[in-house]
Design a protein around this motif. Structure first.
Motif, PDB file in Angstrom:
ATOM      1  N   VAL A   8      24.312  18.250  13.243  1.00 35.88           N
ATOM      2  CA  VAL A   8      25.052  19.345  12.613  1.00 35.88           C
ATOM      3  C   VAL A   8      25.016  19.209  11.090  1.00 35.88           C
ATOM      4  CG1 VAL A   8      27.356  20.310  12.281  1.00 35.88           C
ATOM      5  CG2 VAL A   8      26.544  19.797  14.582  1.00 35.88           C
ATOM      6  N   GLU A   9      25.163  17.991  10.585  1.00 33.49           N
ATOM      7  CA  GLU A   9      25.111  17.759   9.145  1.00 33.49           C
ATOM      8  C   GLU A   9      23.730  18.075   8.571  1.00 33.49           C
ATOM      9  OE1 GLU A   9      26.321  13.927   7.977  1.00 33.49           O
ATOM     10  OE2 GLU A   9      28.376  14.138   8.689  1.00 33.49           O
ATOM     11  N   LEU A  10      22.704  17.860   9.374  1.00 31.94           N
ATOM     12  CA  LEU A  10      21.330  18.005   8.889  1.00 31.94           C
ATOM     13  C   LEU A  10      20.741  19.387   9.140  1.00 31.94           C
ATOM     14  CD1 LEU A  10      20.048  14.571  10.198  1.00 31.94           C
ATOM     15  CD2 LEU A  10      20.067  15.237   7.799  1.00 31.94           C
ATOM     16  N   LEU A  51      11.998   9.147  14.002  1.00 35.51           N
ATOM     17  CA  LEU A  51      13.090   9.238  13.035  1.00 35.51           C
ATOM     18  C   LEU A  51      13.589   7.914  12.467  1.00 35.51           C
ATOM     19  CD1 LEU A  51      15.310  11.890  14.878  1.00 35.51           C
ATOM     20  CD2 LEU A  51      13.658  12.316  13.045  1.00 35.51           C
ATOM     21  N   ILE A  52      13.352   6.817  13.173  1.00 32.74           N
ATOM     22  CA  ILE A  52      14.036   5.572  12.828  1.00 32.74           C
ATOM     23  C   ILE A  52      13.638   5.039  11.454  1.00 32.74           C
ATOM     24  CG2 ILE A  52      12.394   3.892  13.789  1.00 32.74           C
ATOM     25  CD1 ILE A  52      14.881   2.548  15.113  1.00 32.74           C
ATOM     26  N   TRP A  53      12.438   5.376  10.978  1.00 31.82           N
ATOM     27  CA  TRP A  53      11.979   4.864   9.681  1.00 31.82           C
ATOM     28  C   TRP A  53      12.195   5.862   8.547  1.00 31.82           C
ATOM     29  CZ3 TRP A  53      11.636   0.052  10.521  1.00 31.82           C
ATOM     30  CH2 TRP A  53      11.120  -0.450  11.709  1.00 31.82           C
ATOM     31  N   ARG A  58      20.945   9.373   7.897  1.00 31.73           N
ATOM     32  CA  ARG A  58      21.389  10.129   9.067  1.00 31.73           C
ATOM     33  C   ARG A  58      20.260  10.285  10.080  1.00 31.73           C
ATOM     34  NH1 ARG A  58      23.438  14.998   5.421  1.00 31.73           N
ATOM     35  NH2 ARG A  58      21.418  14.432   4.544  1.00 31.73           N
ATOM     36  N   LEU A  59      19.050  10.531   9.576  1.00 34.91           N
ATOM     37  CA  LEU A  59      17.899  10.640  10.463  1.00 34.91           C
ATOM     38  C   LEU A  59      17.592   9.306  11.131  1.00 34.91           C
ATOM     39  CD1 LEU A  59      15.488  12.894   8.357  1.00 34.91           C
ATOM     40  CD2 LEU A  59      16.596  13.494  10.494  1.00 34.91           C
ATOM     41  N   SER A  60      17.631   8.243  10.342  1.00 43.80           N
ATOM     42  CA  SER A  60      17.356   6.925  10.911  1.00 43.80           C
ATOM     43  C   SER A  60      18.432   6.546  11.923  1.00 43.80           C
ATOM     44  CB  SER A  60      17.259   5.869   9.811  1.00 43.80           C
ATOM     45  OG  SER A  60      18.489   5.734   9.118  1.00 43.80           O
ATOM     46  N   SER A  61      19.667   6.992  11.686  1.00 41.44           N
ATOM     47  CA  SER A  61      20.752   6.721  12.637  1.00 41.44           C
ATOM     48  C   SER A  61      20.498   7.430  13.961  1.00 41.44           C
ATOM     49  CB  SER A  61      22.091   7.168  12.057  1.00 41.44           C
ATOM     50  OG  SER A  61      22.451   6.371  10.947  1.00 41.44           O
ATOM     51  N   ILE A  62      20.018   8.670  13.905  1.00 44.32           N
ATOM     52  CA  ILE A  62      19.676   9.392  15.135  1.00 44.32           C
ATOM     53  C   ILE A  62      18.579   8.642  15.882  1.00 44.32           C
ATOM     54  CG2 ILE A  62      18.687  11.521  16.061  1.00 44.32           C
ATOM     55  CD1 ILE A  62      20.035  13.030  13.793  1.00 44.32           C
ATOM     56  N   GLY A  63      17.604   8.126  15.128  1.00 46.13           N
ATOM     57  CA  GLY A  63      16.535   7.355  15.746  1.00 46.13           C
ATOM     58  C   GLY A  63      17.052   6.098  16.414  1.00 46.13           C
ATOM     59  N   GLN A  64      17.956   5.379  15.737  1.00 45.35           N
ATOM     60  CA  GLN A  64      18.514   4.157  16.309  1.00 45.35           C
ATOM     61  C   GLN A  64      19.336   4.455  17.563  1.00 45.35           C
ATOM     62  OE1 GLN A  64      20.678   2.273  13.093  1.00 45.35           O
ATOM     63  NE2 GLN A  64      18.945   2.571  11.718  1.00 45.35           N
ATOM     64  N   LEU A  65      20.132   5.521  17.514  1.00 46.95           N
ATOM     65  CA  LEU A  65      20.947   5.876  18.666  1.00 46.95           C
ATOM     66  C   LEU A  65      20.080   6.356  19.834  1.00 46.95           C
ATOM     67  CD1 LEU A  65      23.814   7.676  16.746  1.00 46.95           C
ATOM     68  CD2 LEU A  65      24.051   5.586  18.079  1.00 46.95           C
ATOM     69  N   CYS A 141      27.620   3.091  18.032  1.00 45.12           N
ATOM     70  CA  CYS A 141      28.190   4.418  17.766  1.00 45.12           C
ATOM     71  C   CYS A 141      29.355   4.329  16.789  1.00 45.12           C
ATOM     72  CB  CYS A 141      28.650   5.066  19.067  1.00 45.12           C
ATOM     73  SG  CYS A 141      27.319   5.601  20.152  1.00 45.12           S
ATOM     74  N   SER A 142      30.202   3.303  16.944  1.00 47.38           N
ATOM     75  CA  SER A 142      31.347   3.131  16.056  1.00 47.38           C
ATOM     76  C   SER A 142      30.896   2.922  14.612  1.00 47.38           C
ATOM     77  CB  SER A 142      32.200   1.942  16.510  1.00 47.38           C
ATOM     78  OG  SER A 142      32.694   2.139  17.811  1.00 47.38           O
ATOM     79  N   ILE A 143      29.858   2.129  14.446  1.00 43.94           N
ATOM     80  CA  ILE A 143      29.345   1.873  13.101  1.00 43.94           C
ATOM     81  C   ILE A 143      28.737   3.129  12.500  1.00 43.94           C
ATOM     82  CG2 ILE A 143      27.460   0.693  11.867  1.00 43.94           C
ATOM     83  CD1 ILE A 143      28.090  -1.783  13.442  1.00 43.94           C
ATOM     84  N   LYS A 144      27.954   3.853  13.289  1.00 43.20           N
ATOM     85  CA  LYS A 144      27.266   5.045  12.774  1.00 43.20           C
ATOM     86  C   LYS A 144      28.237   6.176  12.462  1.00 43.20           C
ATOM     87  CE  LYS A 144      23.295   3.166  12.815  1.00 43.20           C
ATOM     88  NZ  LYS A 144      22.673   2.795  11.521  1.00 43.20           N
ATOM     89  N   ILE A 145      29.203   6.401  13.334  1.00 38.82           N
ATOM     90  CA  ILE A 145      30.130   7.516  13.132  1.00 38.82           C
ATOM     91  C   ILE A 145      31.030   7.268  11.931  1.00 38.82           C
ATOM     92  CG2 ILE A 145      32.095   6.756  14.522  1.00 38.82           C
ATOM     93  CD1 ILE A 145      30.505  10.239  14.641  1.00 38.82           C
TER      94      ILE A 145
END
Length: 229
Positions: A8-10, A51-53, A58-65, A141-145
């Motif tokens: 949503v942010e992106l 996305l992870i790299w 925010r993009l890298s976070s989506i990749g990690q998740l 998730c806690s760290i990313k959010i």
């Protein structure tokens, strides 16, 4: 939910994805909708690789998740099946440790015998492996959010939470081994709920008080220690 927050942010970002990556991204999204664990895992892993790299956190976070989801849904359980005999023997050994003080209890592989006609076999459904994966995913998730960084301190917090999950599960296995009455209470009765909510509560407390708490930088500097960034 965490991934959706970042998307949503992106939604208005011009550099969300390069034009050449959009077809790949759309195919991956469609594959994620196929109700098959292996297909979803491949699609989520492809999403992570895409996305992870990225420089945008925010993009890298989506990749990690996405990679974490693939692990918890398919890759993790598949890895467990490769080494399940080792994992089950290790967990049985941990559960047997407090029982070893009583001479009537014996262990053979992933079987614990109370010496009075009652024994249990620790099987996949008894393992804490899936619970540790879930706890690790909640941690991420806690760290990313909260837009926090992964630091040594927070990795230690995760280690404590995973250790707590294993200890509580092992304690339950030990209680299952004591007698048939104890088995039914801790396997099918109220004891199962007690163990489950104890595990959830302990992990929640560890994450709630540990994730955002960092060592005092001034105190560390005064002692000649360098804080972890």
């Amino acid at each position: 939910m965490t991934i959706a927050t970042f998307i949503v942010e992106l939604r208005r970002a011009d550099d969300f994805l390069d034009r050449c990556n959009w077809p790949v991204f759309l195919v991956v999204v469609l594959l994620c909708g196929i109700p098959k664990h292996s297909t979803f895992a491949v699609a989520a892993t492809a999403m992570a690789a895409l996305l992870i790299w990225r420089k945008d956190s925010r993009l890298s976070s989506i990749g990690q998740l996405s990679l974490a989801l693939a692990w918890i849904d398919f890759w993790g359980p598949s890895f467990y099946l490769l080494f399940d005999r080792w994992f089950l023997s290790l967990e049985t050994m941990i559960a047997f440790e407090p029982l070893s003080w009583f001479t009537q209890f014996t262990r053979d592989g992933n079987v614990i015998d109370n010496g009075a006609g009652h024994s249990i076999m620790v099987v996949e459904g008894c393992s804490a492996f899936r619970n540790t994966m879930t706890a690790a995913f909640v941690w991420l998730c806690s760290i990313k959010i909260q837009r926090l960084e992964v630091t040594i301190h927070r990795i230690v917090v995760l280690a404590f939470a995973l250790g707590a999950v294993v200890v509580i599960n092992s304690a339950r296995l030990a209680l299952l081994s004591i007698s048939a009455q104890s088995f039914f209470f801790w396997h099918d009765g109220l004891g199962f709920e007690i163990a489950k909510f104890s595990m959830i509560g302990v992990v929640f407390v560890i994450f709630f008080f540990g994730i955002k708490q960092e060592p005092n930088r001034k105190l560390l500097s005064g002692r000649g220690l360098a804080p972890v960034a």
